[in-house]
Scaffold this motif. Structure first.
Motif, short mmCIF file in Angstrom:
data_model
loop_
_atom_site.label_atom_id
_atom_site.label_comp_id
_atom_site.label_asym_id
_atom_site.label_seq_id
_atom_site.Cartn_x
_atom_site.Cartn_y
_atom_site.Cartn_z
N GLN A 96 2.77 5.91 -2.79
CA GLN A 96 3.80 6.67 -2.93
C GLN A 96 3.87 7.22 -4.27
O GLN A 96 4.14 8.26 -4.84
CB GLN A 96 5.12 6.13 -2.49
N ALA A 97 3.46 6.22 -5.28
CA ALA A 97 3.67 6.61 -6.64
C ALA A 97 2.53 7.48 -7.05
O ALA A 97 2.70 8.53 -7.80
CB ALA A 97 3.22 5.29 -7.41
N GLU A 98 1.15 7.37 -6.55
CA GLU A 98 0.35 8.51 -6.49
C GLU A 98 0.62 9.81 -6.02
O GLU A 98 0.25 10.85 -6.78
CB GLU A 98 -0.97 8.02 -6.11
N SER A 99 1.30 9.80 -5.04
CA SER A 99 1.67 11.20 -4.21
C SER A 99 2.74 11.63 -5.20
O SER A 99 2.70 13.08 -5.37
CB SER A 99 2.33 10.61 -3.04
N ASP A 100 3.64 10.96 -5.64
CA ASP A 100 4.81 11.67 -6.49
C ASP A 100 4.10 12.21 -7.54
O ASP A 100 4.86 13.46 -8.21
CB ASP A 100 5.75 10.49 -6.87
N ILE A 159 0.80 -1.26 -0.03
CA ILE A 159 -0.05 0.15 -0.15
C ILE A 159 0.80 1.19 0.04
O ILE A 159 0.45 2.24 -0.77
CB ILE A 159 -1.03 -0.09 1.14
N LYS A 160 2.08 1.19 0.75
CA LYS A 160 2.94 2.40 0.92
C LYS A 160 3.39 2.61 -0.56
O LYS A 160 3.65 3.79 -0.99
CB LYS A 160 3.90 2.12 1.87
N GLN A 218 -7.07 4.92 -5.74
CA GLN A 218 -7.71 4.19 -6.56
C GLN A 218 -7.05 3.12 -7.16
O GLN A 218 -7.69 1.98 -7.39
CB GLN A 218 -8.10 5.09 -7.74
N SER A 219 -5.50 2.98 -7.16
CA SER A 219 -4.97 1.90 -7.33
C SER A 219 -5.19 0.82 -6.46
O SER A 219 -5.08 -0.41 -6.82
CB SER A 219 -3.62 2.22 -7.64
N LEU A 220 -5.49 1.20 -5.14
CA LEU A 220 -5.56 -0.19 -4.20
C LEU A 220 -6.83 -0.64 -4.35
O LEU A 220 -7.16 -2.02 -4.37
CB LEU A 220 -5.52 0.50 -2.70
N GLU A 221 -8.13 0.03 -4.64
CA GLU A 221 -9.22 -0.47 -4.94
C GLU A 221 -9.45 -1.33 -6.16
O GLU A 221 -9.78 -2.25 -6.18
CB GLU A 221 -10.47 0.75 -4.98
N LEU A 279 3.80 15.72 -3.99
CA LEU A 279 3.15 15.70 -2.48
C LEU A 279 3.70 14.41 -1.79
O LEU A 279 3.79 13.28 -2.39
CB LEU A 279 1.80 16.13 -2.13
N SER A 280 3.95 14.39 -0.41
CA SER A 280 4.16 13.30 0.16
C SER A 280 2.75 12.74 0.64
O SER A 280 2.11 13.17 0.70
CB SER A 280 5.23 13.35 1.36
N PRO A 281 3.05 11.34 0.80
CA PRO A 281 1.74 10.56 1.31
C PRO A 281 1.23 11.09 2.76
O PRO A 281 -0.05 11.55 2.76
CB PRO A 281 2.35 9.26 1.70
#
Length: 206
Positions: A34-38, A29-30, A122-125, A42-44
């Motif tokens: 992290q990929a979506e945050s980058d 999940i991290k 969304q990637s997790l879902e 912004l940081s997670p």
């Protein structure tokens, strides 16, 4: 001391196997977040802060509650928020009835960024949608039990909207602020009642 990282111990302990599975999931999940945050620059942790300020009831959106929500120290929470203040995304406002308390509010720029976060996670879902409904139903029950246990031991804060909370009185009076919160002892608007509150206490105590 036997650890969950000991494979022989895991062979003989279901709780150890599940603990390791949760640990591995947290790592995945991290990586996903992290990929979506980058992509947003912004940081997670900063994204969590923006989501907290966006979805938490205004009078409960304090630095202290944010620290509890992410399981961090007050100093760490302040540093995260100061970074967002520096970016012009969050503003700190003193609480009207207690100037010792600092409330967090999104700026207009912060609201724009928060709007872009609608699909964060969304990637997790998407990954979970690959699993059968039956398996997801069992997973939901199991995770619910784990969350409830951790919450009961003070390891986790679960924020929810007002409805279903023992402190909430729906339509207590006919006005622009029809609902009443017995915890903070004040009337709140319907819009505010739909926001999340870290002090939410369900009737069943879970």
């Amino acid at each position: 001391m036997v650890m969950i990282f000991n494979s022989q111990h895991r062979d003989n302990s279901r709780s150890a196997r599940i603990s390791m599975a949760l640990f591995r999931m947290s790592q995945a999940i991290k990586k996903l977040t992290q990929a979506e945050s980058d992509a947003l620059g912004l940081s997670p942790a900063q994204i969590q802060a923006l989501l907290f300020a966006s979805h938490t009831r205004n009078d409960a959106a304090t630095v202290g509650n944010f620290a509890k929500a992410i399981g961090a120290s007050h100093v760490t929470a302040v540093k995260i928020m100061n970074g967002l203040v520096g970016k012009g995304l969050v503003a700190k406002v003193q609480k009207a009835d207690d100037r010792r308390v600092t409330l967090l509010e999104l700026t207009s720029k912060g609201e724009e960024v928060a709007y872009q976060l609608q699909h964060w996670g969304q990637s997790l879902e998407t990954e979970l949608q690959q699993i059968s409904e039956e398996a997801l139903a069992h997973l939901e029950l199991g995770l619910g039990a784990i969350i409830s246990a951790m919450q009961g031991r003070g390891h986790l804060i679960v924020s929810e909207p007002c409805l279903g909370c023992i402190h909430f009185m729906s339509n207590a009076e006919d006005s622009d602020n029809p609902h009443y919160c017995k915890l903070v002892q004040k009337y709140i608007s319907h819009e505010a009642s739909l926001k999340e509150c870290p002090e939410h206490t369900p009737f069943n105590g879970n």
